[in-house]
Design an enzyme around this catalytic site. Structure first.
Site, PDB file in Angstrom:
ATOM      1  N   LEU A   1       0.845  -1.184   0.000  1.00 31.12           N
ATOM      2  CA  LEU A   1       0.000   0.000   0.000  1.00 31.12           C
ATOM      3  C   LEU A   1       0.884   1.239   0.000  1.00 31.12           C
ATOM      4  O   LEU A   1       1.890   1.287   0.710  1.00 31.12           O
ATOM      5  CB  LEU A   1      -0.902   0.026   1.246  1.00 31.12           C
ATOM      6  N   ASP A   2       0.517   2.252  -0.774  1.00 31.80           N
ATOM      7  CA  ASP A   2       1.247   3.517  -0.763  1.00 31.80           C
ATOM      8  C   ASP A   2       1.210   4.117   0.633  1.00 31.80           C
ATOM      9  O   ASP A   2       0.273   3.857   1.405  1.00 31.80           O
ATOM     10  CB  ASP A   2       0.634   4.498  -1.761  1.00 31.80           C
ATOM     11  N   PRO A   3       2.197   4.954   0.984  1.00 34.06           N
ATOM     12  CA  PRO A   3       2.228   5.547   2.332  1.00 34.06           C
ATOM     13  C   PRO A   3       0.926   6.225   2.748  1.00 34.06           C
ATOM     14  O   PRO A   3       0.513   6.116   3.905  1.00 34.06           O
ATOM     15  CB  PRO A   3       3.390   6.544   2.242  1.00 34.06           C
TER      16      PRO A   3
END
Length: 318
Positions: free
Chosen positions: A56-58
């Site tokens: 997952l992206d930050p």
């Protein structure tokens, strides 16, 4: 507000590893840290090797599967899980709700996608399936929607393309993953919940921690299973292929399909590749049936029911 990383050293009275063996814990990833950072915090809390499936992206939150110990061998399967997201899309101009619903229907099914420029993979055109796209609500330029899709679907790209289809442009504003395979929000735990459970386990109360960690077979409930004799288990744990005479019963599957190998007590031995279709198997039939690809049960868990080959002695040199 402190992060789990800041509380690790003073929070744990003992440095003894709190987890041994394979397992999976479903973490509610917060916005801010990367998936790698979250996995590292979990590994430090538990004192074991970890990996994560489905980056997952930050700035994206939600379900992140953390694999413990040799459960990292499940990564290729976990990465193929279907996903579900709740997304907040921002349109660049106001659009009639009926038109938004029509475009959502147009994007349900097989679609073409190219990964965004910021992604870490090659930007090759790919086909993904949007199984369900529900518009949950529209408020001004904000559109809240739920998306169920194939693994590897880029929701950021989906928002961009829907904006183009609407003729006004759009971008993804917020995103949360709510399901990965069989795991949903009911099965996940926050990092702070895990830290509390680790602190309790370090002083002898393991109930909360043990309840958080699920067995590896929970991640593959849809695979056909093969139940083997107790006498065959240890050989499989040492990497041997499964012969037909070691099989008690099995589900229906085709040749080359991945199957779950279980003991008579339903313990998860590992995964294997079918060397023949189940239709040709009969009790007592000889020949190799399944080639083990991933083993999770430790050798020696079951008594050895096989004999080592005796190598002929070399003649003495004169």
């Amino acid at each position: 507000m402190t992060t789990p990383q800041e509380t690790l050293e003073p929070g744990q009275p003992d440095t003894t590893p709190l987890w041994h063996g394979a397992g999976i814990i479903v973490i509610d990833k917060p916005r801010g840290p990367s998936s790698h950072q979250v996995a590292a915090w979990v590994g430090k809390m538990l004192g074991c090797q970890v990996g994560h499936a489905g980056t997952l992206d930050p700035q994206v939150s939600g379900i992140l599967l953390i694999m413990l110990g040799n459960a990292v061998r499940l990564a290729p399967l976990l990465l193929k899980h279907d996903k579900e997201y709740v997304c907040l899309m921002r349109l660049h101009k106001d659009v009639d709700r009926q038109r938004i619903d029509e475009v959502a229907m147009e994007f349900t099914g097989r679609i073409y996608q190219r990964p965004p420029r910021r992604s870490a993979v090659k930007r090759l055109l790919r086909i993904r399936t949007i199984q369900q796209l529900d518009i949950l609500g529209v408020e001004g330029k904000l559109v809240l929607m739920k998306v169920r899709c194939d693994a590897g679907t880029y929701i950021r790209s989906l928002c961009h393309h829907m904006g183009l289809a609407l003729g006004v442009g759009a971008h993804m504003q917020e995103l949360r993953r709510t399901r990965s395979g069989v795991f949903d929000e009911r099965t996940m735990h926050t990092l702070h919940d895990l830290q509390d459970a680790c602190c309790a386990a370090a002083v002898g109360n393991r109930a909360a921690l043990d309840a958080m960690i699920v067995s590896v077979d929970a991640a593959v409930p849809d695979l056909p299973s093969v139940v083997v004799r107790d006498t065959a288990v240890d050989a499989l744990c040492h990497g041997a292929a499964l012969a037909g005479v070691g099989v008690l019963r099995c589900d229906e599957f085709r040749k080359d399909q991945i199957v779950a190998v279980l003991t008579e007590k339903k313990e998860f031995v590992g995964l294997g590749k079918a060397l023949a279709a189940s239709a040709i198997w009969k009790p007592g039939k000889t020949g190799l049936f399944v080639a083990m690809t991933t083993v999770f049960l430790a050798p020696g868990t079951y008594p050895r029911g096989w004999k080592k080959a005796i190598k002929p002695e070399k003649p003495a040199k004169s």
